[in-house]
Scaffold this motif. Sequence first.
Motif, PDB file in Angstrom:
ATOM      1  N   PRO A 117       0.564  -1.231   0.279  1.00 29.36           N
ATOM      2  CA  PRO A 117       0.085  -0.045   0.086  1.00 29.36           C
ATOM      3  C   PRO A 117       0.829   1.538   0.054  1.00 29.36           C
ATOM      4  O   PRO A 117       0.572   2.514  -0.593  1.00 29.36           O
ATOM      5  CB  PRO A 117      -0.802   0.048   1.079  1.00 29.36           C
ATOM      6  N   ILE A 118       1.987   1.265   0.797  1.00 25.39           N
ATOM      7  CA  ILE A 118       2.788   2.457   0.794  1.00 25.39           C
ATOM      8  C   ILE A 118       3.477   2.649  -0.748  1.00 25.39           C
ATOM      9  O   ILE A 118       3.406   3.880  -1.167  1.00 25.39           O
ATOM     10  CB  ILE A 118       3.803   2.413   1.682  1.00 25.39           C
ATOM     11  N   LEU A 119       3.821   1.606  -1.321  1.00 21.09           N
ATOM     12  CA  LEU A 119       4.408   1.982  -2.667  1.00 21.09           C
ATOM     13  C   LEU A 119       3.069   2.289  -3.735  1.00 21.09           C
ATOM     14  O   LEU A 119       3.430   2.786  -4.495  1.00 21.09           O
ATOM     15  CB  LEU A 119       5.030   0.841  -3.224  1.00 21.09           C
ATOM     16  N   GLN A 120       2.029   1.747  -3.355  1.00 22.12           N
ATOM     17  CA  GLN A 120       0.901   1.983  -4.307  1.00 22.12           C
ATOM     18  C   GLN A 120       0.644   3.334  -4.259  1.00 22.12           C
ATOM     19  O   GLN A 120       0.586   4.086  -5.239  1.00 22.12           O
ATOM     20  CB  GLN A 120      -0.228   1.161  -3.943  1.00 22.12           C
ATOM     21  N   SER A 121       0.656   3.928  -3.073  1.00 21.16           N
ATOM     22  CA  SER A 121       0.270   5.375  -3.001  1.00 21.16           C
ATOM     23  C   SER A 121       1.372   6.308  -3.446  1.00 21.16           C
ATOM     24  O   SER A 121       1.238   7.431  -4.339  1.00 21.16           O
ATOM     25  CB  SER A 121      -0.121   5.897  -1.566  1.00 21.16           C
ATOM     26  N   PHE A 122       2.669   5.890  -3.268  1.00 19.59           N
ATOM     27  CA  PHE A 122       3.766   6.497  -3.842  1.00 19.59           C
ATOM     28  C   PHE A 122       3.811   6.676  -5.176  1.00 19.59           C
ATOM     29  O   PHE A 122       3.805   7.619  -6.035  1.00 19.59           O
ATOM     30  CB  PHE A 122       4.957   5.916  -3.371  1.00 19.59           C
ATOM     31  N   GLN A 123       3.592   5.421  -6.060  1.00 21.55           N
ATOM     32  CA  GLN A 123       3.498   5.262  -7.577  1.00 21.55           C
ATOM     33  C   GLN A 123       2.420   6.258  -8.071  1.00 21.55           C
ATOM     34  O   GLN A 123       2.708   6.807  -8.923  1.00 21.55           O
ATOM     35  CB  GLN A 123       3.430   3.905  -8.087  1.00 21.55           C
ATOM     36  N   LEU A 124       1.417   6.190  -7.216  1.00 20.45           N
ATOM     37  CA  LEU A 124       0.311   7.003  -7.766  1.00 20.45           C
ATOM     38  C   LEU A 124       0.666   8.500  -8.000  1.00 20.45           C
ATOM     39  O   LEU A 124       0.284   9.256  -9.020  1.00 20.45           O
ATOM     40  CB  LEU A 124      -1.038   6.990  -6.888  1.00 20.45           C
ATOM     41  N   THR A 125       1.194   8.921  -6.908  1.00 20.12           N
ATOM     42  CA  THR A 125       1.795  10.446  -6.863  1.00 20.12           C
ATOM     43  C   THR A 125       2.776  10.748  -7.754  1.00 20.12           C
ATOM     44  O   THR A 125       2.932  11.708  -8.478  1.00 20.12           O
ATOM     45  CB  THR A 125       2.377  10.289  -5.468  1.00 20.12           C
ATOM     46  N   VAL A 126       3.786   9.800  -7.832  1.00 17.00           N
ATOM     47  CA  VAL A 126       4.864   9.971  -8.873  1.00 17.00           C
ATOM     48  C   VAL A 126       4.283   9.947 -10.257  1.00 17.00           C
ATOM     49  O   VAL A 126       4.671  10.925 -11.196  1.00 17.00           O
ATOM     50  CB  VAL A 126       5.766   8.674  -8.878  1.00 17.00           C
ATOM     51  N   ASN A 127       3.399   9.248 -10.686  1.00 18.14           N
ATOM     52  CA  ASN A 127       2.992   9.175 -12.035  1.00 18.14           C
ATOM     53  C   ASN A 127       1.889  10.385 -12.095  1.00 18.14           C
ATOM     54  O   ASN A 127       1.838  10.824 -13.332  1.00 18.14           O
ATOM     55  CB  ASN A 127       2.322   7.685 -12.485  1.00 18.14           C
ATOM     56  N   GLN A 128       1.196  10.820 -11.116  1.00 22.83           N
ATOM     57  CA  GLN A 128       0.215  11.782 -11.347  1.00 22.83           C
ATOM     58  C   GLN A 128       0.937  13.238 -11.378  1.00 22.83           C
ATOM     59  O   GLN A 128       0.509  13.946 -12.453  1.00 22.83           O
ATOM     60  CB  GLN A 128      -0.725  11.815 -10.332  1.00 22.83           C
ATOM     61  N   TYR A 129       2.224  13.332 -10.732  1.00 23.71           N
ATOM     62  CA  TYR A 129       2.413  14.622 -10.703  1.00 23.71           C
ATOM     63  C   TYR A 129       4.129  14.670 -11.361  1.00 23.71           C
ATOM     64  O   TYR A 129       4.680  15.629 -11.535  1.00 23.71           O
ATOM     65  CB  TYR A 129       2.720  15.185  -9.373  1.00 23.71           C
ATOM     66  N   ASN A 130       4.158  13.646 -12.424  1.00 19.58           N
ATOM     67  CA  ASN A 130       5.372  13.373 -13.090  1.00 19.58           C
ATOM     68  C   ASN A 130       6.962  13.852 -12.515  1.00 19.58           C
ATOM     69  O   ASN A 130       7.625  14.726 -12.806  1.00 19.58           O
ATOM     70  CB  ASN A 130       5.479  14.690 -14.392  1.00 19.58           C
ATOM     71  N   ILE A 131       6.772  13.060 -11.302  1.00 23.31           N
ATOM     72  CA  ILE A 131       7.960  13.296 -10.516  1.00 23.31           C
ATOM     73  C   ILE A 131       9.209  12.427 -11.233  1.00 23.31           C
ATOM     74  O   ILE A 131       8.899  11.381 -11.418  1.00 23.31           O
ATOM     75  CB  ILE A 131       7.888  12.815  -9.006  1.00 23.31           C
ATOM     76  N   GLY A 132      10.361  13.068 -11.121  1.00 26.70           N
ATOM     77  CA  GLY A 132      11.526  12.741 -11.967  1.00 26.70           C
ATOM     78  C   GLY A 132      12.015  11.232 -11.358  1.00 26.70           C
ATOM     79  O   GLY A 132      12.508  11.428 -10.277  1.00 26.70           O
ATOM     80  N   HIS A 133      12.260  10.377 -12.171  1.00 25.15           N
ATOM     81  CA  HIS A 133      13.031   9.089 -11.436  1.00 25.15           C
ATOM     82  C   HIS A 133      14.318   9.452 -11.073  1.00 25.15           C
ATOM     83  O   HIS A 133      14.758   8.926  -9.991  1.00 25.15           O
ATOM     84  CB  HIS A 133      13.071   8.161 -12.547  1.00 25.15           C
ATOM     85  N   GLU A 134      14.989  10.344 -11.583  1.00 24.40           N
ATOM     86  CA  GLU A 134      16.474  10.702 -11.189  1.00 24.40           C
ATOM     87  C   GLU A 134      16.259  11.225  -9.596  1.00 24.40           C
ATOM     88  O   GLU A 134      17.250  11.017  -9.015  1.00 24.40           O
ATOM     89  CB  GLU A 134      16.990  11.762 -12.048  1.00 24.40           C
ATOM     90  N   LEU A 135      15.320  11.781  -9.301  1.00 28.69           N
ATOM     91  CA  LEU A 135      15.184  12.247  -7.888  1.00 28.69           C
ATOM     92  C   LEU A 135      15.120  11.062  -6.925  1.00 28.69           C
ATOM     93  O   LEU A 135      15.726  10.861  -5.777  1.00 28.69           O
ATOM     94  CB  LEU A 135      13.864  12.977  -7.746  1.00 28.69           C
ATOM     95  N   ILE A 136      14.303  10.042  -7.497  1.00 26.08           N
ATOM     96  CA  ILE A 136      14.219   8.676  -6.631  1.00 26.08           C
ATOM     97  C   ILE A 136      15.633   8.038  -6.503  1.00 26.08           C
ATOM     98  O   ILE A 136      15.948   7.503  -5.426  1.00 26.08           O
ATOM     99  CB  ILE A 136      13.107   8.001  -7.135  1.00 26.08           C
ATOM    100  N   GLU A 137      16.286   7.999  -7.586  1.00 23.51           N
ATOM    101  CA  GLU A 137      17.571   7.544  -7.696  1.00 23.51           C
ATOM    102  C   GLU A 137      18.480   7.931  -6.655  1.00 23.51           C
ATOM    103  O   GLU A 137      19.218   7.345  -5.974  1.00 23.51           O
ATOM    104  CB  GLU A 137      18.122   7.465  -9.073  1.00 23.51           C
ATOM    105  N   ALA A 138      18.465   9.438  -6.587  1.00 25.10           N
ATOM    106  CA  ALA A 138      19.274  10.159  -5.361  1.00 25.10           C
ATOM    107  C   ALA A 138      18.933   9.850  -4.103  1.00 25.10           C
ATOM    108  O   ALA A 138      20.029   9.586  -3.508  1.00 25.10           O
ATOM    109  CB  ALA A 138      19.335  11.657  -5.934  1.00 25.10           C
ATOM    110  N   PHE A 139      17.813   9.749  -4.049  1.00 22.72           N
ATOM    111  CA  PHE A 139      17.268   9.501  -2.755  1.00 22.72           C
ATOM    112  C   PHE A 139      17.632   8.030  -2.295  1.00 22.72           C
ATOM    113  O   PHE A 139      18.289   7.861  -1.045  1.00 22.72           O
ATOM    114  CB  PHE A 139      15.677   9.367  -2.657  1.00 22.72           C
ATOM    115  N   PHE A 140      17.667   7.007  -3.015  1.00 25.05           N
ATOM    116  CA  PHE A 140      18.250   5.686  -2.925  1.00 25.05           C
ATOM    117  C   PHE A 140      19.572   5.642  -2.575  1.00 25.05           C
ATOM    118  O   PHE A 140      20.333   4.987  -1.930  1.00 25.05           O
ATOM    119  CB  PHE A 140      17.714   4.505  -3.851  1.00 25.05           C
ATOM    120  N   ASP A 141      20.317   6.639  -3.276  1.00 23.38           N
ATOM    121  CA  ASP A 141      21.806   6.579  -3.274  1.00 23.38           C
ATOM    122  C   ASP A 141      22.077   6.821  -1.797  1.00 23.38           C
ATOM    123  O   ASP A 141      23.217   6.558  -1.152  1.00 23.38           O
ATOM    124  CB  ASP A 141      22.440   7.806  -4.438  1.00 23.38           C
ATOM    125  N   SER A 142      21.492   8.033  -1.306  1.00 20.79           N
ATOM    126  CA  SER A 142      21.757   8.573   0.005  1.00 20.79           C
ATOM    127  C   SER A 142      21.394   7.526   1.009  1.00 20.79           C
ATOM    128  O   SER A 142      22.283   7.471   2.078  1.00 20.79           O
ATOM    129  CB  SER A 142      21.257  10.033   0.393  1.00 20.79           C
TER     130      SER A 142
END
Length: 281
Positions: free
Chosen positions: A86-111
Motif C-alpha cells: 500500500p505504501i508503494l501504491q500510494s507513492f507510485q500514484l503520486t509519482v505518475n500523477q505529478y510527473n516526479i522525475g525518476h532521477e530524484l528517486i535514484e538520488a534518494f536511494f543513493d543517500s
Amino acid sequence: MNTIDLFNSTSYLCSKTITVNYSSSFSSAIKLFHPELHAPIHGIYGFVRLADEIVDTFHNYPKAILLAQFKKDTFDAIDQKISLNPILQSFQLTVNQYNIGHELIEAFFDSMHSDLEKKDWTTKEELSRYIYGSAEVVGLMCLQVFCDGNYEQAKMLAPAATSLGAAFQKVNFLRDLADDLKNLERSYFPQIDLHCLSRSEKELIEMDISKDFERAYAGILQLPAKARFGVLVAYKYYFCLFQKIKGITPEQLLSSRVSVPPIKKMLLLLQIKVGNRLGFQ
C-alpha cells in the motif's frame, strides 16, 4: 461494480497513518495544505519513512538486502502503475500523477545506501551529495505536487526548495547529534570532531544553516496558495527549533535532544495565522 479506487484510498490512508505515527509536526503541517494535496504528500512521506526505517532501525535484519528489494519494488510499482504494498501504491500514484522525475528517486536511494555503509562524511562535496539525496530531493518531489506537475514553475522554485530541505536536514543533524554519535556512530559534519565540538565550530555550522533558511524564505512566499501556508508553518517550526539549538552550548547539544514544546507550536501557528490575515508573515 468493484474498482481499484478503494485500494487506492486505503493505500493513501496507510501512508497517512505512517505520517501521523512517525511525525506529529509534519502531519500537522500537511493538515494546513489544501485538501487535494493531503494524499499525495502523505504518499511521499510514507515512502521516505519506510526507507529511513530500513537503514535506521532494522538493526537485526539484512538491511542491504531489504533496501535493494525496496528500491526494485519501488521502480517496478512506478513502471507497472500498481503495487500490492500500500505504501508503494500510494507513492507510485503520486509519482505518475505529478510527473516526479525518476532521477530524484535514484538520488534518494543513493543517500539511503550511504547510510548503510558510511559512518562519517569527510568532505563538503560528499556531504552535499548526501543531503541532496536524503532531503533536498524530497522537497523537490513535494514541490512538483505543490505546482500540480507544472515543470516550469517547479524549476523556478527549485533552488528555494533545495535550500529548505538542506536547512531542515542540517537542523535534524544537530538535534539528533547525541543519538547519531552514540547509537548509530554517524558524524555528518566533515573535518569536525563532534565528540568535542567547540563553540566556534558550532557557530560555523549554524551560519551555514542560516544561509539556507534565508534562501528558502523568498521561495516559500512564491509557492501556490494551496501549499504556501503549510510550508510556512513547517519553516517557522524548524526555524524555532534552530533558534533553540543556537541558544545552548555544545555540551548541552551532545547530551540532549532539543524539541519545541506543543504550546510553542500552537503559538507559532496562531502567530502565522494572524500574520496572514494582516497581510504579512
